[in-house]
Design a protein around this motif. Structure first.
Motif, short mmCIF file in Angstrom:
data_model
loop_
_atom_site.label_atom_id
_atom_site.label_comp_id
_atom_site.label_asym_id
_atom_site.label_seq_id
_atom_site.Cartn_x
_atom_site.Cartn_y
_atom_site.Cartn_z
N ALA A 1 0.83 -1.20 0.00
CA ALA A 1 0.00 0.00 0.00
C ALA A 1 0.87 1.25 0.00
CB ALA A 1 -0.95 -0.01 1.20
N SER A 2 1.90 1.26 0.83
CA SER A 2 2.80 2.42 0.88
C SER A 2 3.52 2.64 -0.44
CB SER A 2 3.81 2.26 2.01
OG SER A 2 3.17 2.30 3.26
N ALA A 3 4.00 1.55 -1.04
CA ALA A 3 4.70 1.67 -2.32
C ALA A 3 3.76 2.16 -3.42
CB ALA A 3 5.31 0.32 -2.71
N ALA A 4 2.54 1.64 -3.45
CA ALA A 4 1.57 2.06 -4.47
C ALA A 4 1.19 3.52 -4.29
CB ALA A 4 0.34 1.17 -4.42
N LEU A 5 1.02 3.95 -3.04
CA LEU A 5 0.67 5.35 -2.79
C LEU A 5 1.83 6.27 -3.17
CD1 LEU A 5 -1.55 7.19 -1.77
CD2 LEU A 5 -0.56 7.01 0.51
N ALA A 6 3.05 5.85 -2.89
CA ALA A 6 4.22 6.64 -3.28
C ALA A 6 4.30 6.74 -4.80
CB ALA A 6 5.49 6.03 -2.72
N TRP A 7 4.05 5.62 -5.49
CA TRP A 7 4.05 5.59 -6.96
C TRP A 7 3.02 6.57 -7.49
CZ3 TRP A 7 1.75 0.76 -9.80
CH2 TRP A 7 1.76 0.96 -11.18
N TRP A 8 1.80 6.52 -6.95
CA TRP A 8 0.75 7.43 -7.40
C TRP A 8 1.13 8.88 -7.14
CZ3 TRP A 8 -1.87 10.73 -4.10
CH2 TRP A 8 -2.88 11.48 -4.70
N ALA A 9 1.66 9.17 -5.94
CA ALA A 9 1.98 10.55 -5.56
C ALA A 9 3.07 11.14 -6.45
CB ALA A 9 2.39 10.60 -4.09
N GLY B 1 0.56 13.38 -0.85
CA GLY B 1 0.73 11.94 -0.80
C GLY B 1 2.14 11.53 -0.43
N VAL B 2 3.13 12.20 -0.99
CA VAL B 2 4.53 11.90 -0.67
C VAL B 2 4.80 12.19 0.81
CG1 VAL B 2 6.91 12.63 -1.04
CG2 VAL B 2 5.45 12.17 -2.99
N VAL B 3 4.31 13.32 1.31
CA VAL B 3 4.49 13.66 2.72
C VAL B 3 3.84 12.60 3.60
CG1 VAL B 3 3.86 15.34 4.51
CG2 VAL B 3 4.77 16.12 2.31
N PHE B 4 2.65 12.16 3.25
CA PHE B 4 1.95 11.13 4.01
C PHE B 4 2.75 9.83 4.06
CE2 PHE B 4 -1.08 7.57 4.24
CZ PHE B 4 -1.69 7.87 5.44
N VAL B 5 3.29 9.41 2.92
CA VAL B 5 4.08 8.18 2.87
C VAL B 5 5.34 8.33 3.72
CG1 VAL B 5 5.47 6.69 1.37
CG2 VAL B 5 3.18 7.38 0.65
N ILE C 1 5.81 10.27 6.33
CA ILE C 1 5.41 10.25 7.74
C ILE C 1 5.11 8.82 8.18
CG2 ILE C 1 3.57 10.92 9.36
CD1 ILE C 1 3.49 13.63 7.84
N ARG C 2 4.42 8.05 7.34
CA ARG C 2 4.13 6.64 7.67
C ARG C 2 5.41 5.84 7.84
NH1 ARG C 2 -0.85 3.47 5.57
NH2 ARG C 2 0.66 1.81 5.63
N LEU C 3 6.35 6.05 6.93
CA LEU C 3 7.60 5.29 6.99
C LEU C 3 8.42 5.67 8.21
CD1 LEU C 3 8.65 5.26 3.23
CD2 LEU C 3 7.70 3.37 4.57
N VAL C 4 8.52 6.95 8.50
CA VAL C 4 9.30 7.41 9.66
C VAL C 4 8.65 6.93 10.96
CG1 VAL C 4 9.98 9.47 10.96
CG2 VAL C 4 10.34 9.38 8.49
N SER C 5 7.34 6.96 11.03
CA SER C 5 6.67 6.54 12.27
C SER C 5 6.75 5.03 12.49
CB SER C 5 5.21 7.00 12.27
OG SER C 5 4.48 6.29 11.30
N SER C 6 6.99 4.28 11.43
CA SER C 6 7.08 2.82 11.58
C SER C 6 8.48 2.36 11.98
CB SER C 6 6.66 2.11 10.29
OG SER C 6 7.62 2.31 9.28
N LEU C 7 9.44 3.28 11.99
CA LEU C 7 10.81 2.90 12.37
C LEU C 7 10.98 2.74 13.86
CD1 LEU C 7 12.85 5.17 9.97
CD2 LEU C 7 12.38 2.75 9.74
#
Length: 92
Positions: free
Chosen positions: A53-61, A80-84, A86-92
Motif C-alpha cells: 500500500a505504501s509503495a503504491a501510494l508513493a508511486w501514485w503521488a 501523498g509523498v508527505v503522508f508516505v 510520515i508513515r515510513l518514519v513513524s514505523s521505524l
C-alpha cells in the motif's frame, strides 16, 4: 477567479479537474489497504499488504507530481509523498 482557474484547469483539455477516476497505483493502494485491514496489521500478509500500500501510494503521488494535469493535482501528489514519508518514519 483567476487563482481558481489557474489551480484547477487541466492544461491539455482546458476543463476544470479536481478529481479523476483512480488509476492503477491507487487501485493497488485501496486493495492492499483493505487486505491489511482484513488480515490484521501484525500478520505476515498484513505487513506485506502495508508495504504494498505504501509503495503504491508513493508511486501514485510521484506520478501526480510529475504528470499532474494542473497545479492542484501536483499539490495533492506532494501531500501523498508527505503522508508516505510520515508513515515510513513513524514505523521505524
Amino acid at each position: 477567479m483567476k487563482v481558481i482557474d489557474w489551480l484547477f484547469r487541466d492544461r491539455s483539455t482546458g476543463k476544470i479537474t479536481i478529481a479523476q477516476f483512480p488509476n492503477p497505483p491507487l487501485w493497488i493502494f485501496f486493495g492492499a489497504a483493505l487486505l491489511q485491514r482484513i488480515a490484521g496489521e501484525t500478520t505476515t500478509i498484513g505487513k506485506i499488504a502495508d508495504y504494498t500500500a505504501s509503495a503504491a501510494l508513493a508511486w501514485w503521488a510521484v506520478d501526480e507530481i510529475v504528470r499532474g494535469v494542473n497545479p492542484w493535482r501536483r499539490v495533492v501528489g506532494v501531500g501523498g509523498v508527505v503522508f508516505v514519508i510520515i508513515r515510513l518514519v513513524s514505523s521505524l
